[in-house]
Motif scaffolding. Structure first.
Motif, PDB file in Angstrom:
ATOM      1  N   LYS A   1       4.275 -39.984  20.788  1.00 52.61           N
ATOM      2  CA  LYS A   1       5.500 -39.182  20.743  1.00 52.61           C
ATOM      3  C   LYS A   1       5.694 -38.531  19.377  1.00 52.61           C
ATOM      4  O   LYS A   1       6.181 -37.402  19.278  1.00 52.61           O
ATOM      5  CB  LYS A   1       6.709 -40.033  21.121  1.00 52.61           C
ATOM      6  CG  LYS A   1       6.752 -40.395  22.598  1.00 52.61           C
ATOM      7  CD  LYS A   1       8.031 -41.147  22.947  1.00 52.61           C
ATOM      8  CE  LYS A   1       8.066 -41.484  24.441  1.00 52.61           C
ATOM      9  NZ  LYS A   1       9.293 -42.242  24.814  1.00 52.61           N
ATOM     10  N   PHE A   2       5.305 -39.241  18.325  1.00 53.15           N
ATOM     11  CA  PHE A   2       5.390 -38.642  16.986  1.00 53.15           C
ATOM     12  C   PHE A   2       4.395 -37.492  16.864  1.00 53.15           C
ATOM     13  O   PHE A   2       4.698 -36.452  16.265  1.00 53.15           O
ATOM     14  CB  PHE A   2       5.115 -39.691  15.912  1.00 53.15           C
ATOM     15  CG  PHE A   2       5.178 -39.139  14.510  1.00 53.15           C
ATOM     16  CD1 PHE A   2       6.406 -38.911  13.898  1.00 53.15           C
ATOM     17  CD2 PHE A   2       4.022 -38.819  13.818  1.00 53.15           C
ATOM     18  CE1 PHE A   2       6.471 -38.387  12.611  1.00 53.15           C
ATOM     19  CE2 PHE A   2       4.073 -38.294  12.542  1.00 53.15           C
ATOM     20  CZ  PHE A   2       5.304 -38.082  11.927  1.00 53.15           C
TER      21      PHE A   2
ATOM     22  N   ILE B   1       5.931 -34.523  18.432  1.00 55.14           N
ATOM     23  CA  ILE B   1       6.943 -33.906  17.573  1.00 55.14           C
ATOM     24  C   ILE B   1       6.288 -33.067  16.487  1.00 55.14           C
ATOM     25  O   ILE B   1       6.737 -31.951  16.181  1.00 55.14           O
ATOM     26  CB  ILE B   1       7.852 -34.990  16.956  1.00 55.14           C
ATOM     27  CG1 ILE B   1       8.696 -35.650  18.046  1.00 55.14           C
ATOM     28  CG2 ILE B   1       8.753 -34.399  15.874  1.00 55.14           C
ATOM     29  CD1 ILE B   1       9.468 -36.861  17.582  1.00 55.14           C
TER      30      ILE B   1
ATOM     31  N   ILE C   1       5.065 -29.824  18.105  1.00 60.27           N
ATOM     32  CA  ILE C   1       6.157 -28.895  18.403  1.00 60.27           C
ATOM     33  C   ILE C   1       6.669 -28.239  17.127  1.00 60.27           C
ATOM     34  O   ILE C   1       6.859 -27.015  17.060  1.00 60.27           O
ATOM     35  CB  ILE C   1       7.290 -29.621  19.137  1.00 60.27           C
ATOM     36  CG1 ILE C   1       6.815 -30.091  20.511  1.00 60.27           C
ATOM     37  CG2 ILE C   1       8.514 -28.712  19.284  1.00 60.27           C
ATOM     38  CD1 ILE C   1       7.740 -31.104  21.166  1.00 60.27           C
ATOM     39  N   PHE C   2       6.893 -29.051  16.108  1.00 56.99           N
ATOM     40  CA  PHE C   2       7.403 -28.538  14.834  1.00 56.99           C
ATOM     41  C   PHE C   2       6.437 -27.514  14.232  1.00 56.99           C
ATOM     42  O   PHE C   2       6.838 -26.414  13.837  1.00 56.99           O
ATOM     43  CB  PHE C   2       7.622 -29.704  13.868  1.00 56.99           C
ATOM     44  CG  PHE C   2       8.190 -29.294  12.539  1.00 56.99           C
ATOM     45  CD1 PHE C   2       9.544 -29.035  12.387  1.00 56.99           C
ATOM     46  CD2 PHE C   2       7.363 -29.165  11.427  1.00 56.99           C
ATOM     47  CE1 PHE C   2      10.066 -28.653  11.159  1.00 56.99           C
ATOM     48  CE2 PHE C   2       7.865 -28.785  10.196  1.00 56.99           C
ATOM     49  CZ  PHE C   2       9.227 -28.528  10.063  1.00 56.99           C
TER      50      PHE C   2
ATOM     51  N   ILE D   1      10.705 -26.385  26.326  1.00 59.42           N
ATOM     52  CA  ILE D   1      10.177 -26.054  25.000  1.00 59.42           C
ATOM     53  C   ILE D   1       9.376 -24.760  25.050  1.00 59.42           C
ATOM     54  O   ILE D   1       9.513 -23.883  24.191  1.00 59.42           O
ATOM     55  CB  ILE D   1       9.300 -27.210  24.471  1.00 59.42           C
ATOM     56  CG1 ILE D   1      10.160 -28.440  24.198  1.00 59.42           C
ATOM     57  CG2 ILE D   1       8.556 -26.795  23.208  1.00 59.42           C
ATOM     58  CD1 ILE D   1       9.354 -29.690  23.904  1.00 59.42           C
TER      59      ILE D   1
END
Length: 273
Positions: free
Chosen positions: A7-8, A11, A14-15, A167
């Motif tokens: 999950k990290f 992230i 996505i970032f 997203i």
């Protein structure tokens, strides 16, 4: 392999995708908009290249990207579904009298004959056009349906594809609102319809990824969607004033068709689970 929770990693992906894409979008919006093909290809490949980089950093391999040979079932579905959806949009536009069935005289004059127009629209674009479009569409899919999907695999099918679809939709918003990607004079209307359509389409692409364990059918479906919605179906109708709001990939009809398909897939997976 770097021990970082999936999950990290999602992230981080996505970032990084949104930050780099924002820079690219700035120049697209400032300059020639969606007419700059090289910049459009570059931004479409941004999710894929970031997915490549993060897969090598975190996993030390490319297995999470879904580079596997697809089966025929998923490949045929990937090719046919966007084409059928596009044809339904044309039928709805004509049946509702929002548009008239017509092959434009300007297009006939440009190509030389109606036969050449039909050959391009029904033969060249659905074959060579889709193949060329695949080269850019797969760049997005390596990121969204490849890396990001693999990092959210602990989520349920429906939750995972809803999140990715939202997203993915938001990622397009700047070009719809501030460039010339909107099909109407009210971009916010197109944003709403586009968000419903693309989020719904994400369920189909996620379904292809799940049944094939490959990212390639999603890339094919994405490419087919772009070609049929943007290049093929406009050949067959004379646009009325409501077509920018009802037709095309950011119109209401596309949103309805893809939403119905997504609901069918959601029900299918709910029954399986």
């Amino acid at each position: 392999m770097i021990d970082v929770k999936p999950k990290f990693q999602a992230i981080v992906f996505i970032f990084a995708t949104f930050i780099i894409s924002a820079i690219e979008e700035y120049f697209i919006i400032r300059d020639s908009g969606m007419n700059d093909l090289l910049r459009i290809v570059a931004i479409m490949w941004t999710p894929g290249l970031i997915g490549f980089a993060l897969a090598l950093i975190f996993d030390r391999n490319l297995q999470s990207l879904g580079f596997k040979n697809p089966d025929w079932k998923s490949t045929i579905a990937a090719y046919c579904v966007p084409a059928v959806a596009a044809m339904l949009i044309v039928l709805l536009l004509i049946a509702s009298r929002v548009a008239e069935f017509e092959i434009g005289e300007d297009l006939i004059l440009k190509k030389g004959s109606v036969h050449l127009v039909l050959a391009q629209a029904l033969l060249i674009l659905p074959t060579m056009g889709v193949a060329v479009s695949f080269l850019s569409a797969i760049g997005e899919e390596i990121g969204w349906r490849g890396f990001l999907t693999s990092k959210l695999k602990e989520l349920s099918f429906n939750k995972r594809n809803l999140i990715i679809g939202l997203i993915w939709s938001v990622w397009h918003w700047p070009l719809i609102l501030f460039a010339n990607y909107a099909s109407s004079e009210k971009p916010w209307v197109n944003v709403i319809c586009f968000t419903v359509a693309v989020t719904s389409f994400s369920f189909f692409l996620g379904y292809l990824r799940s049944i094939s364990n490959s990212v390639f059918p999603a890339g094919l479906a994405h490419a087919g969607h772009n070609v049929w919605m943007q290049a093929v179906i406009p050949v067959f109708y004379k646009a009325g004033p409501l077509v920018p709001y009802l037709g095309g990939e950011s119109g209401l009809f596309c949103a309805i068709i893809y939403a119905a398909m997504a609901l069918f897939i959601v029900r299918k997976y709910k029954l399986q689970n």
